[in-house]
Design an enzyme around this catalytic site. Structure first.
Site, PDB file in Angstrom:
ATOM      1  N   TYR A   5       0.798  -1.265   0.076  1.00  0.00           N
ATOM      2  CA  TYR A   5       0.095  -0.051   0.130  1.00  0.00           C
ATOM      3  C   TYR A   5       0.796   1.255   0.076  1.00  0.00           C
ATOM      4  O   TYR A   5       1.660   1.476   0.962  1.00  0.00           O
ATOM      5  CB  TYR A   5      -0.823  -0.165   1.108  1.00  0.00           C
ATOM      6  CG  TYR A   5      -1.818   1.058   1.519  1.00  0.00           C
ATOM      7  CD1 TYR A   5      -3.109   1.017   0.976  1.00  0.00           C
ATOM      8  CD2 TYR A   5      -1.380   2.078   2.244  1.00  0.00           C
ATOM      9  CE1 TYR A   5      -3.957   1.933   0.975  1.00  0.00           C
ATOM     10  CE2 TYR A   5      -2.408   3.192   2.495  1.00  0.00           C
ATOM     11  CZ  TYR A   5      -3.754   3.117   1.991  1.00  0.00           C
ATOM     12  OH  TYR A   5      -4.658   4.033   2.055  1.00  0.00           O
TER      13      TYR A   5
ATOM     14  N   ALA B 127       4.111  14.311   2.578  1.00  0.00           N
ATOM     15  CA  ALA B 127       2.884  13.721   2.942  1.00  0.00           C
ATOM     16  C   ALA B 127       2.775  12.559   3.766  1.00  0.00           C
ATOM     17  O   ALA B 127       2.846  11.301   2.858  1.00  0.00           O
ATOM     18  CB  ALA B 127       2.007  13.485   1.695  1.00  0.00           C
TER      19      ALA B 127
ATOM     20  N   ILE C  96       7.044   1.946   3.104  1.00  0.00           N
ATOM     21  CA  ILE C  96       6.014   1.124   2.632  1.00  0.00           C
ATOM     22  C   ILE C  96       6.333  -0.132   2.858  1.00  0.00           C
ATOM     23  O   ILE C  96       7.316  -0.810   2.510  1.00  0.00           O
ATOM     24  CB  ILE C  96       6.144   1.232   0.825  1.00  0.00           C
ATOM     25  CG1 ILE C  96       5.963   2.795   0.622  1.00  0.00           C
ATOM     26  CG2 ILE C  96       4.874   0.255   0.283  1.00  0.00           C
ATOM     27  CD1 ILE C  96       4.493   3.529   1.062  1.00  0.00           C
TER      28      ILE C  96
ATOM     29  N   GLU D 152      -0.401   4.687  10.084  1.00  0.00           N
ATOM     30  CA  GLU D 152      -2.123   4.850   9.844  1.00  0.00           C
ATOM     31  C   GLU D 152      -2.395   6.110  10.334  1.00  0.00           C
ATOM     32  O   GLU D 152      -3.566   6.188  10.934  1.00  0.00           O
ATOM     33  CB  GLU D 152      -2.616   3.832  10.538  1.00  0.00           C
ATOM     34  CG  GLU D 152      -2.322   2.277   9.932  1.00  0.00           C
ATOM     35  CD  GLU D 152      -2.817   1.934   8.711  1.00  0.00           C
ATOM     36  OE1 GLU D 152      -4.205   2.030   8.551  1.00  0.00           O
ATOM     37  OE2 GLU D 152      -2.277   1.804   7.778  1.00  0.00           O
TER      38      GLU D 152
END
Length: 410
Positions: free
Chosen positions: A142, A149, A176, A388
């Protein structure tokens, strides 16, 4: 009234995953941390066993009403019909207890699964999810976070320029999970930065695509056994059929589809899973330290009484975070909007786990730093307050939802 008793199916999942965590994950935990990798033969073994850290999809957002499914169904019927979110958080707590870094390394679609399930076409779901079989370990990934950012999803700068037959992606992604080994990565990009959220698109970029590279694995304080990669896109051509949901869906704005909404819907599903893993980490540290205090502290001393009081408070905090997590997962199963609840459990569980691991180290004293599990958990758990979405972002999400309830916006 909500029941807090696990169903027979939920108990079976909990017991099975706990057995796996105790018998397969814990024995290699410290070794994998020291070597910064999970042994390949172990990954092959668990893949054949069919073990993966699967986060639930969010098909319900597209197939059921926003009010929680068919109006003719009772609450009990809807609860029995879909349990994927609750089963995921129950399993996630146990693998977090076993080893959080190894848990993220388990083969499977990972965080890339929910956006494909929620927004992909039938052909995309078949093409990208059917590769996960017992024959060979494979991973999905993902790709959202960028150097500028992270929690601010609206600020992504990876661009997607429309060309004949597809798009050219240019940009960089960082932090990632399984990004280098993944067969494909769900990548978020913007067709024009000035369009803000409306310009966001989600693409599935396959490994080996020209212009797509992953040259570096990050060296981290904790979660060392988990692969955390940096991704680069340089005129990386992605065909139209890899635009998640398809071009027509974006043009028609079906169900409000945009790359930003896909990302946010994914977080509503995955944040309770991350919270559950944090609960598992805290529980592991608590149980380990409880045994240490029972063995090493003098039973009649003041220090023993104080340690027991601290441990009792830890247990209360763990139980409270678990219930918040279960609530968010339960709401997800009923297709109830749960962005606030997902943010609450993520913020509470991440902070709680960090404080408990620190408290456990304090109770163990200097000996706790000498090759003990709690020291590793302390290093691992810090990221659960960050990824998250940081705690600050979770607080902002909660504040926005509370303001919306009284007709205000922030």
């Amino acid at each position: 009234m909500i029941s807090f008793e696990l169903t027979p199916q939920q108990k079976q999942v909990r017991d099975l995953v706990h057995w796996f965590a105790e018998s397969e994950m814990r024995p290699i935990s410290l070794q994998a941390d020291a070597e910064h990798r999970v042994p390949d033969e172990w990954l092959v073994k668990v893949n054949r066993m069919g073990i993966s850290l699967s986060t639930p999809g969010s098909q319900a957002h597209t197939h059921e009403s926003k009010n929680g499914g068919s109006k003719t169904e009772t609450l009990e019927q809807r609860e029995q019909k879909k349990q994927s979110n609750r089963l995921s958080v129950i399993a996630a707590e146990e693998v977090g207890w076993g080893d959080p870094a190894i848990a993220l390394t388990l083969p499977g679609p990972g965080l890339g699964g929910p956006p494909i399930l929620a927004s992909g076409t039938a052909e995309q779901k078949q093409r990208f999810l059917s590769i996960f079989t017992p024959d060979e370990p494979r991973w999905g990934a993902y790709g959202l976070t960028e150097p500028g950012a992270g929690s601010d999803v609206a600020g992504i700068r990876t661009t997607a320029r429309k060309v004949d037959g597809g798009y050219l992606l240019n940009g960089q992604k960082i932090f990632i999970t399984n990004g280098q080994r993944a067969s494909w990565v769900v990548v978020f990009a913007t067709i024009h930065p000035e369009m803000g959220r409306a310009g966001h698109r989600a693409f599935v970029v396959e490994k080996g695509t020209p212009g797509f590279s992953s040259p570096r694995i990050a060296q981290k304080m904790g979660m060392r056994a988990s692969e955390t990669a940096e991704l680069f896109f340089e005129d990386c051509f992605v065909p139209d059929e890899n635009l998640l949901g398809g071009e027509e869906a974006y043009q028609a704005r079906q169900n409000g589809l945009s790359g930003f909404r896909v990302a946010m819907a994914t977080f509503d599903t995955t944040r309770p899973v991350v919270a559950a893993m944090a609960v598992g980490i805290a529980r592991a540290a608590y149980e380990y330290t409880l045994d240490f205090v029972r063995r090493e502290y003098p039973k009649n001393g003041k220090s023993y009484t104080l340690a027991c009081a601290q441990l009792a408070n830890m247990r209360q905090e763990i139980d409270a975070a678990r219930l918040l997590t279960w609530e968010a997962a339960w709401m997800g199963d009923l297709s109830m909007p749960n962005a606030k609840e997902a943010a609450v459990c993520k913020a509470v569980a991440g902070k709680m786990a960090l404080e408990i691991c620190a408290g456990c180290l304090n109770l163990m004293g200097p000996i706790g730093l000498d090759g003990h599990l709690v020291e590793k958990l302390y290093r691992d758990v810090k990221v659960y307050d960050i990824f998250e979405g940081t705690s600050q972002i979770q607080h902002l999400i909660v504040a926005r939802r509370l303001y919306e309830q009284v007709g205000l916006r922030i």
